[in-house]
Enzyme design. Structure first.
Site, PDB file in Angstrom:
ATOM      1  N   ASP A 986       0.933  -1.228  -0.055  1.00 43.39           N
ATOM      2  CA  ASP A 986       0.109  -0.094   0.131  1.00 43.39           C
ATOM      3  C   ASP A 986       0.745   1.195   0.024  1.00 43.39           C
ATOM      4  OD1 ASP A 986      -2.218   1.617   0.011  1.00 43.39           O
ATOM      5  OD2 ASP A 986      -3.038   0.585   1.852  1.00 43.39           O
ATOM      6  N   LYS A1055      -6.191  11.851  10.972  1.00 44.14           N
ATOM      7  CA  LYS A1055      -5.727  11.050   9.814  1.00 44.14           C
ATOM      8  C   LYS A1055      -6.782  11.173   8.699  1.00 44.14           C
ATOM      9  CE  LYS A1055      -5.174   6.278   7.923  1.00 44.14           C
ATOM     10  NZ  LYS A1055      -5.110   4.925   8.327  1.00 44.14           N
ATOM     11  N   ASP A1213      -4.323   2.523  -4.850  1.00 45.01           N
ATOM     12  CA  ASP A1213      -3.028   2.676  -4.855  1.00 45.01           C
ATOM     13  C   ASP A1213      -2.555   1.651  -3.855  1.00 45.01           C
ATOM     14  OD1 ASP A1213      -4.196   3.631  -2.707  1.00 45.01           O
ATOM     15  OD2 ASP A1213      -3.259   5.318  -2.084  1.00 45.01           O
TER      16      ASP A1213
END
Length: 1297
Positions: A986, A1055, A1213
């Site tokens: 990742d 986050k 991604d």
């Protein structure tokens, strides 16, 4: 096309997610809740997966009101429709509406103090948005709400616009008996119109042309400014205007509203076209759709009459093009009628249009079909040459159906006996600097083989073809079957009998409706739809309507959604019938039979890409139909009208005896479906709801089958390779290369206009992703199904059944009226129940499909959104799903683990737990070895052991990985163990990685692991630490909220906001994200939620600005450039480094009122003929541009992994491969990132935009406009880059890890 919806028939009531085209839009166009709909998904973040929950209407319906007269299907005044239903990840394209606003949980006291703490700028922004909402929702007592042109045929095929909030809406002053006088005037005018209609009907004998002539007479009015003064003079040209008064259906006491007043100035200029191009686009699309209907039905006379009628109308003539004439000429060509074709050629040229290559191909086909004399053929060949064309171009550029190509060749050889077809053009090689070596024949390796023989692949192809020909597939649900009680047996028998009766009743109603439309001297309101009701066998229409009936949930469904779904289903089947009739399927079958030689393990290796090999086989096939036939998409208005008509037939035809469940009642037939209204806030929603008797019958029957459209299922054979924007993926189901919103056609035009060689890398990457074969992890699936049927488990993301839903509170007996808090509790309870139902259905679909293919190998064909991000076409079950879905997927191909494979499995497991994110890879491996006892216990006794796997971030994937590690570690030679397990790598905040690389931002690159480091750098923790520093300083200065936040600032809190800043989240959306995180902290005082989130989002933005200075410069440059482009009236376009053209599909939306039978539908349209939406164009450009770069990086990695023989798939991604090849994939991933960002990306973007938006003719003497100067300055001022050395990425362990 979109994948079809599943059908659930179970005790809980039918449920489906809707047959809608997918509409992938940006995930970054802003995050402020709005009343109006947004194009696409809207939410900030990382682009959705392929998930979508079923319809859950109950969540948004505080109460349901019947129509005042108590009857279903009663006419209604203009209503705004807002749908319901949970959406997870992506949106299927139907009508993309949302219901719910975001609710703040702040206390009453805190809310009262907000104005004192909110920054002025943000407060002003909120107030402006609220003012817009109020302005748009307020309606005067008497207001001009609709302007509508009454056509001679009274077909109601018209649209009118509800003026937007920015337009003035003058209120007519009713003086004395003004209303009565105007009403009388309207009735007189209607009488005059009726007499005209009778005259017209006598002159139009043909039923089909009669139907569509009415449609052609309508000029769609999208924006007119009605006068405030009601006209009194009766001397108005007939058929020019109509005035009608009707009552609003919102309330039986509503005041009358003017729904049709024609402006006097407009009447004096009947030739004038509307200024808005969207009207012309819809009109042109409608004309072409109608003509293609006649072509399919082979009704030449009707087609020509309709074309000439359009030609005789000044308004329609302006949108007629050569293509419309070509369609009619093709019908005559198939009949061999050269004289009729000659006549159309003359009319075409007289209209000022020029014949094109297709026109001459049609003429030559006609002459070949009727074996015309050489003199006539030579005449047309001479015309072709005089028009600047060459005979060879007919076979190089034209598309043919059936035997048309043979007929054209016969005609040419009549006068040129030695004529030979031009040789196929030599394959063009992509010139992209990023792929020069990849497409070099010297370095090309053989395409990897599948573990199937040619015979096995051929059998799988036949299974897939059979499924697609049936259109739908019915499978068993995984819900535990209830004991078959006598009541259930009786209910199933009753349902079977009723469905048989309903089938006959619907069929009879449909045939009666068609007969009524087909009467030459009678013109019904829906006669414009007559040809569309003849495209398929009557049984097909009945099957579609019965599907909708069986799928309807007890809560009902939005009328607009059902109508759209019905219309789309007809269109999908029509496209398949066209492919069958044109002979395309036969040709595809023959080519696929040879194509599998590339993939089969018992055939010779071939050095071709799938696209190249398919193109080679097509060229060798020579004759027959073209495979990439272009079809006109039916306009939204047409789909809605067709669906509404079918819905009306369904409502009227389907009845059930009132006493079927209670014999003591009278045996009177009552409707199964009712048209009702619901109100959410001040929005009114038209619904179709089933009668409780029907719902009870379905519940009693306890049927457990699901029906899906074939396009919703994984493919049973390797997908047909993408070779063009209009051909690839499924065998028959129509699939677009690029998903886009309805009515937005610029994407498809851009792709078709782009040289095909420029699209080769994108097509090859999609083919590579689609060719990955999958299978089911059966042990994990069985465990999940057992928990699913045992009341679920929310902690493990297995939704519980509705029996576990919270019970609504009961009002106190002494309270005569419900309190506000009680109503809110009831609302939250219903909302929770509806959400649980949607999530339960979503899980049911995925698990049932997985269970159906548990013993099969299957494939996921891929397409992409407008940014180039790739997605599997099947919407419900795919590897972009949640933890549950990913855990039950394995690669069908196995690879030995090799020397490092087992270590990678262990590291992957620790990554899934989320426990050691800040530790080095070696430390993660050591930790895995330390807890091997827990890992083996989880694998052996997942539900009865220590259950270590349950306390991880991704529990189901962790469990699957535990099982794989257990098998490998217990095998005699772990290195030789054949593993099918996907291992993930990742990206580390991938959006910021691209920004840091673009700006060569040294500090930013270090924060997101572009720089080699012994430990992974955590940008989220770094931002949290920076925010904490800011908080300490503010707390020392005595700021109250900074003191309250002591101890509450963590990585988790910031986050999501840090992650989505790069994707365009605003401070408004960031505040909501942080508030949600703070609410999850039990100790945090609720009264400070709003103030704390407001403070923290400001500090997060300040921290990112300080840490990523170059990133903010680039983001600001992109934003300002897009703003200036949009303000000039243009949409933002660019081309990715791989050559994919991109255009942002954000346009100003406009309300269109469709006057349908049961009610009027107010639909918001946003298409490419409207002006661009400046705010969305501006805000969306930075995230969309970054998304286009991350998709480019993924495609480059996919192609180069193919060259090295790797299995590779991606979830944006996050890259997947076998444990054996993780190291190789990591190397390729880094190489391609460095190669991509070594290109002059920002400089190339600047030059492209300067050329597109600022270039002017060298001979032009006009001065450059001020806006153009500003734009030139802005685009030329490319942000400066820093000192970061890109090659450091090659040695960065944690770049992708």
């Amino acid at each position: 096309m979109a994948a079809g919806p599943p059908r659930l028939m179970a005790a809980g009531g039918g449920r489906q997610a809707g047959n809608r085209r997918w509409a992938m839009a940006t995930a970054a166009t802003g995050d402020r809740p709005r009343r109006r709909e947004r194009p696409g998904m809207g939410g900030p973040g990382r682009g959705g997966g392929g998930e979508r929950a079923g319809r859950g209407l109950g969540r948004c319906l505080p109460f349901i009101n019947r129509h005042p007269d108590g009857c279903p299907g009663s006419p209604a005044a203009v209503t705004r429709l807002r749908p319901r239903g949970a959406r997870l990840g992506t949106a299927h394209s139907g009508i993309p509406w949302r219901i719910f606003r975001s609710y703040s949980s702040a206390s009453t006291k805190e809310k009262a103090n907000r104005n004192g703490t909110c920054e002025r700028s943000e407060l002003l922004e909120v107030l402006k948005a609220r003012a817009k909402q109020l302005q748009g929702s307020s309606v005067p007592e008497v207001t001009v709400s609709k302007v509508e042109l009454a056509a001679l045929d009274n077909d109601k095929y018209q649209e009118a616009v509800v003026p937007g909030p920015k337009e003035k809406q003058p209120v007519p002053r009713a003086r004395g008996d003004g209303l009565a006088r105007s009403n009388t005037w309207a009735k007189d005018l209607q009488k005059e119109m009726c007499s005209q209609q009778l005259k017209m009907k006598q002159e139009l004998p043909s039923a089909a042309s009669l139907a569509l002539e009415g449609q052609a007479k309508v000029e769609v009015k999208a924006e007119t400014r009605p006068t405030a003064k009601i006209m009194k003079s009766p001397k108005i040209p007939k058929t020019k205007a109509a005035t009608a008064w009707n009552q609003s259906s919102g309330s039986p006491h509503s005041k009358p509203r003017v729904v049709g007043v024609k402006e006097a100035a407009e009447l004096k200029r009947p030739q004038r076209m509307p200024k808005d191009k969207s009207n012309q686009q819809v009109l042109q699309q409608t004309i072409q759709s109608n003509l293609e209907c006649f072509l399919f039905l082979q009704q030449a006379e009707e087609a020509e009459r309709y074309l000439l009628l359009c030609h005789s109308s000044p308004a329609k003539r302006k949108v007629l093009d050569t293509g419309a004439f070509n369609i009619v000429m093709r019908i005559w060509a198939r009949k061999g009628c050269l004289n009729r074709l000659d006549r159309l050629f003359s009319i075409l040229e007289a209209a000022g249009l020029q014949p094109n290559l297709d026109s001459y191909a049609v003429a030559l086909e006609c002459m070949g079909r009727n074996q015309s004399p050489p003199k006539a053929i030579l005449r047309y060949l001479q015309k072709l040459n005089n028009s600047g064309f060459h005979v060879d171009e007919l076979f190089q550029k034209c598309l043919f159906e059936e035997d048309e190509k043979e007929m054209v060749l016969w005609a040419i050889r009549t006068v040129q006996p030695n004529y030979q077809l031009p040789p196929p053009p030599s394959p063009k090689i992509c010139k992209s600097s990023l792929l020069q070596d990849f497409y070099s024949r010297e370095t090309m390796a053989s395409y990897p083989k599948l573990h199937f023989s040619a015979k096995e692949l051929q059998e799988r192809f036949q299974q897939q073809l059979e499924m697609e020909l049936k259109n739908t597939i019915t499978i068993e649900s995984v819900e535990a079957a209830k004991p078959l009680t006598p009541q259930a047996i009786k209910a199933r028998e009753l349902l079977g009998t009723l469905r048989s009766q309903w089938h006959n009743a619907i069929l009879q109603a449909l045939q009666n409706s068609k007969r009524s439309m087909a009467r030459p001297k009678r013109l019904s309101k829906y006669s414009v739809l007559y040809p569309y009701l003849c495209l398929l066998p009557d049984e097909d229409y009945v099957d579609i309507m019965l599907q909708i009936l069986n799928d309807l949930s007890p809560q009902g469904e939005s009328l607009a959604v059902l109508a759209r779904e019905l219309g789309s289903k007809v269109y999908d089947r029509y496209i398949i019938q066209r492919k069958l009739r044109s002979g395309q399927l036969d040709k595809v079958q023959k080519i696929y039979e040879n194509y599998i030689q590339l993939l089969a393990n018992d055939s010779q290796p071939k050095q071709y890409m799938p696209r190249e090999y398919w193109e080679k086989l097509v060229a060798e096939a020579g004759f027959g139909p073209s495979l990439n036939l272009k079809t006109c998409s039916w306009p939204c208005v047409l789909l809605m009208r067709l669906g509404m008509h079918m819905l009306e037939l369904l409502v009227k035809a389907v009845k059930v005896p009132r006493n079927i469940l209670n014999r003591r009642l009278e045996s009177k037939p009552i409707p199964v479906l009712y048209h009702v209204y619901s109100f959410y806030s001040n929005w009114q929603v038209g619904l179709i709801r089933p009668h409780p008797i029907f719902s009870q019958l379905v519940s009693n029957a306890a049927e457990t089958t699901l029906t899906f459209n074939s396009s919703a299922m994984p493919m049973l054979c390797p997908p047909v390779p993408w070779t063009s924007p209009s051909f690839g993926a499924f065998v028959l189901n129509d699939t677009k290369l690029m998903r886009f919103m309805d009515e937005t056609t610029h994407h498809q035009l851009l792709l078709e206009q782009s040289p095909l060689v420029n699209l080769h890398p994108v097509l090859d990457a999609l083919n590579q992703l689609g060719n990955c074969a999958w299978k089911i992890n059966q042990p994990v699936l069985d465990i999940i199904i057992s928990i699913f049927n045992d009341k679920g488990d929310e902690k493990l993301d297995i939704p519980p059944p509705l029996s576990e839903a919270p019970k609504p509170p009961t009002p106190s007996s002494n309270s005569s009226t419900w309190s506000k808090s009680f109503k809110h509790e009831v609302f939250l309870c219903k909302k929770k129940t509806a959400e649980m139902h949607s999530l339960r259905m979503d899980a049911l679909y995925k698990l049932s499909i997985a269970n159906y293919v548990r013993d099969k190998v299957f494939w996921f064909p891929h397409n992409m959104d407008f940014r180039g991000r790739t997605y599997p076409c099947p919407p419900y079950f795919n590897h972009l799903g949640n933890d549950v879905t990913r855990a039950i997927l394995l690669f069908a191909e196995g690879r030995p683990l090799g020397p490092r494979g087992l270590d990678w499995l262990k590291i992957h497991l620790i990554n899934l737990t989320g426990l050691k994110k800040k530790n080095a890879l070696q430390e993660r491996l050591e930790y895995a070895n330390e807890i091997m006892e827990d890992i083996l216990d989880s694998a052996d006794r997942p539900l009865t052991g220590r259950k270590w796997w349950m306390d991880t971030d991704e529990p189901w994937q962790a469990l699957a990985c535990c099982m794989e590690i257990a098998k490998a570690s217990r095998s005699p030679d772990p290195a030789a163990y054949i593993s099918h397990f996907p291992v993930h790598q990742d990206g580390s905040c991938n959006g910021l990685q691209h920004y840091a690389a673009l700006g060569r931002d040294l500090s930013g690159a270090a924060s997101v692991n572009l720089v080699p480091c012994g430990l992974p750098q955590d940008v989220y923790s770094a931002v949290a630490q920076q925010v904490e520093e800011f908080r300490k300083k503010d707390a020392e200065r005595g700021l109250k909220i900074a003191q309250v936040l002591q101890g509450f600032i963590s990585r988790k809190v910031v986050k999501q906001t840090v992650m989505t800043v790069v994707y365009g989240v605003t401070r408004y959306g960031g505040r909501l994200q942080i508030e949600k995180r703070l609410k999850e902290i039990d100790e945090f005082p609720e009264e400070y939620l709003w103030e704390a989130s407001h403070y923290l989002v400001k500090q997060v933005f300040n921290s990112i600005k300080e840490m990523f200075s170059a990133t903010r410069d680039i983001q600001n440059w992109l934003t300002e450039s897009a703003k200036l482009i949009a303000q000039s009236g243009r949409t933002v376009e660019w081309v990715t480094p791989l050559g994919l053209p991109i255009i942002q599909p954000y346009y100003r939306s406009r309300s269109t009122v469709l006057n349908c039978g049961m009610q009027r539908l107010s639909v918001k349209n946003s298409n490419s003929s409207q002006k661009p939406d400046t705010v969305k164009q501006k805000n969306a450009f930075p995230p969309n541009f970054i998304h286009s770069l991350d998709s480019t990086h993924m495609m480059l990695t996919a192609l180069h992994c193919l060259r090295k023989g790797l299995t590779f798939v991606s979830v944006h991604d996050c890259y997947w491969t076998h444990a054996l090849t993780v190291d190789v994939m990591n190397q390729v991933c880094r190489q391609q990132f460095v190669a991509l960002h070594s290109e002059k990306i920002l400089q190339d973007l600047s030059e492209f935009m300067l050329e597109k938006y600022c270039s002017s003719s060298s001979s032009s003497t006009e001065p450059i406009a001020h806006w153009q100067k500003r734009l030139m300055e802005q685009l030329s001022n490319v942000p400066r880059t820093g000192e970061f050395n890109l090659k450091q990425v090659m040695d960065s362990t944690y770049f992708f890890s």
